[in-house]
Design an enzyme around this catalytic site. Sequence first.
Site, PDB file in Angstrom:
ATOM      1  N   GLU A   1     -20.167  -9.018   7.540  1.00 20.86           N
ATOM      2  CA  GLU A   1     -21.310  -8.466   8.268  1.00 20.86           C
ATOM      3  C   GLU A   1     -22.305  -9.545   8.693  1.00 20.86           C
ATOM      4  O   GLU A   1     -22.888  -9.459   9.788  1.00 20.86           O
ATOM      5  CB  GLU A   1     -22.018  -7.415   7.415  1.00 20.86           C
TER       6      GLU A   1
ATOM      7  N   LYS B   1       0.844  -1.189   0.000  1.00 21.44           N
ATOM      8  CA  LYS B   1       0.000   0.000   0.000  1.00 21.44           C
ATOM      9  C   LYS B   1       0.883   1.244   0.000  1.00 21.44           C
ATOM     10  O   LYS B   1       1.882   1.312   0.718  1.00 21.44           O
ATOM     11  CB  LYS B   1      -0.901   0.024   1.233  1.00 21.44           C
TER      12      LYS B   1
ATOM     13  N   ARG C   1     -26.168  -5.889   4.071  1.00 24.11           N
ATOM     14  CA  ARG C   1     -25.606  -7.160   3.636  1.00 24.11           C
ATOM     15  C   ARG C   1     -25.937  -8.295   4.598  1.00 24.11           C
ATOM     16  O   ARG C   1     -25.747  -9.465   4.278  1.00 24.11           O
ATOM     17  CB  ARG C   1     -24.082  -7.031   3.491  1.00 24.11           C
TER      18      ARG C   1
END
Length: 642
Positions: free
Chosen positions: A372, A285, A400
Amino acid sequence: MNSRPDTPLLDTIHYPADIRALDKSQLPQLCEELRQEVISAVSVTGGHLGAGLGVVELTVAIHYVFDTPSDKLVWDVGHQCYPHKVVTGRRDRIRTLRMGGGLSGFTKRTESEYDPFGAAHSSTSISAALGFAVASKLEGANRRAIAVIGDGAATAGMAFEAMNNAEAGGSRLIVILNDNDMSIAPPVGNLRNALARLVSSNKYLSPRKLAARLAGHLPKPMRNAAERFEEYARGMMTGGTLFEELGFYYVGPVDGHDIIGLVEILENVRDSDHGPMLIHAVTQKGKGYAPAESSADKYHGVVKFDVITGKQEKGPGGGPPAYTRVFADALVAEADKDDKIVAITAAMPGGTGLDVFGAAHPTKMFDVGIAEQHAVTFAAGLAAEGFRPFCAIYSTFLQRAYDQVVHDVAIQNLPVRFAMDRAGLVGADGATHAGSFDLAYLCTLPNFVVMAAADEVELTHMVHTMAKHDSGPIAVRYPRGNGRGLPLPAEPQLLEIGKGRVVREGKTVAILSLGTRLEEAEKAAEQLESMGLSTTVADLRFAKPLDEALIRKLLTTHEVAVTIEEAAVGGMGAHVLTMASDEGLIDGGLRLRTMRLPDAFQDQDNPTKQYDEAGLNAPHIVDTVLKALRRNSVGVENGARA
């Protein structure tokens, strides 16, 4: 002011076909210039920086090797798609990222043919790419579908569900696992890349196929032993046994920043007919920008910043605390007094404030990753054992897990506490992140209590009320952004379930507000009073159960009533209308109007403009009242006093 970088090679690239016209030797220069352009653009617009810098080489390699847009490239989430946008005809607009009328911060089908599938929620790329691959197969075409998924997104159940079904896509499906955080298999330098090139090449694939054909003629016990030996030997060498079990041919780990090596590997994979392929690319990253490399978390999402120093712009400071922080501090205070309180988030500890809770109570905070559904049922299990779980999930992400909310929580009447951050409009993140639907999808469920905080004081009271509510599921919604600047209470109040409050008394107009539109309702009341229209303002507090006694009183003692909420149709206003209809309260000529979010997905913009577009600011409330009363003795016609 940040100056634009010198990018002579990138200036010649308008579409991926231009990349494919380059010599391989030019690709490292292109990557460097593309990286500098992304840094420059995001320094002006803000947005997601670290993830995009980590996939510059992957972006260039994919477009160089594959025939996009005929071959379908699907980015997961979309945080990393900025380099892709630059080289797919959108460079001239890249400095409009996340602005009103500008480029989306995510992939978007209506924006470009190079975005075959929109994304902003995670872990959807493999399923979508499989759909493209199977469509190609059914049509007898040879289009490839490439899914680029991060190691975090790959932890979600949906990604594994798709991989389990991947064989249906055959060799048309290629998954690139962008491993930029947790290293599934440790990097081992040049040997790793050499191995990857070997196992992706025909020199390796052809003998393997030959061995498979020969094994087919062996007696079954010997054949099974040979197959198991080959599979586990290669799994030990490459770390790919898990993916092999899911039907993929695993290649990796590879250096995701070695552009020449990536091109060679992708060419081998493109030309293979072995079946679904998974390339495990290790990236960094923030690659190529020192501040982002050294602080990947702070540079995942950024505001405007100085390219030279990396210093990000700060807001005015000293203002009201964010609702997220108010929730976090209130929850910490409750947990300080109650050992049964635990907190759960789905890969968003910072976004939900649970990083603050985790620092105070490290053994009682659980980050379950991008899962979730699991988070909700995990919370239900804790609740069934007498704990008091707070499940802190953005409103848009809780969608979700709706099945788990219904079956594992509501039907069993388990006291799971849902803290729904980012309820309502969210500015630059646009339609995919707006919390528009939570009232509609929760208020229909038996046993649920649903609250909306009008300000930071109310949110503090509601967290306390949730902590003490053990008789069933309870939820609170609150928006992105800062509170009103009200002093927080020394001790929170325990709210009576289903009871609202009147904040202003009047006689002619009643405004029934839910959530943070209360401030605009109060402004509208001031304007109406100046027109001679005595106005009551009520903060209902509860979308479910409704304060029927208060609503009944307001509807029967005022000439016009208006409900207002920052949510889609089907929320509080719809339930007030249902109650009024059931009780015959509107039969006597009461003018009842509902104000809510429009039946449309609103694009990203400045929040003030979004509210104006939605018609939820004070002038819109006044206009709604005046139009409802245009035949009234007050003499209002077409929004102006007669």
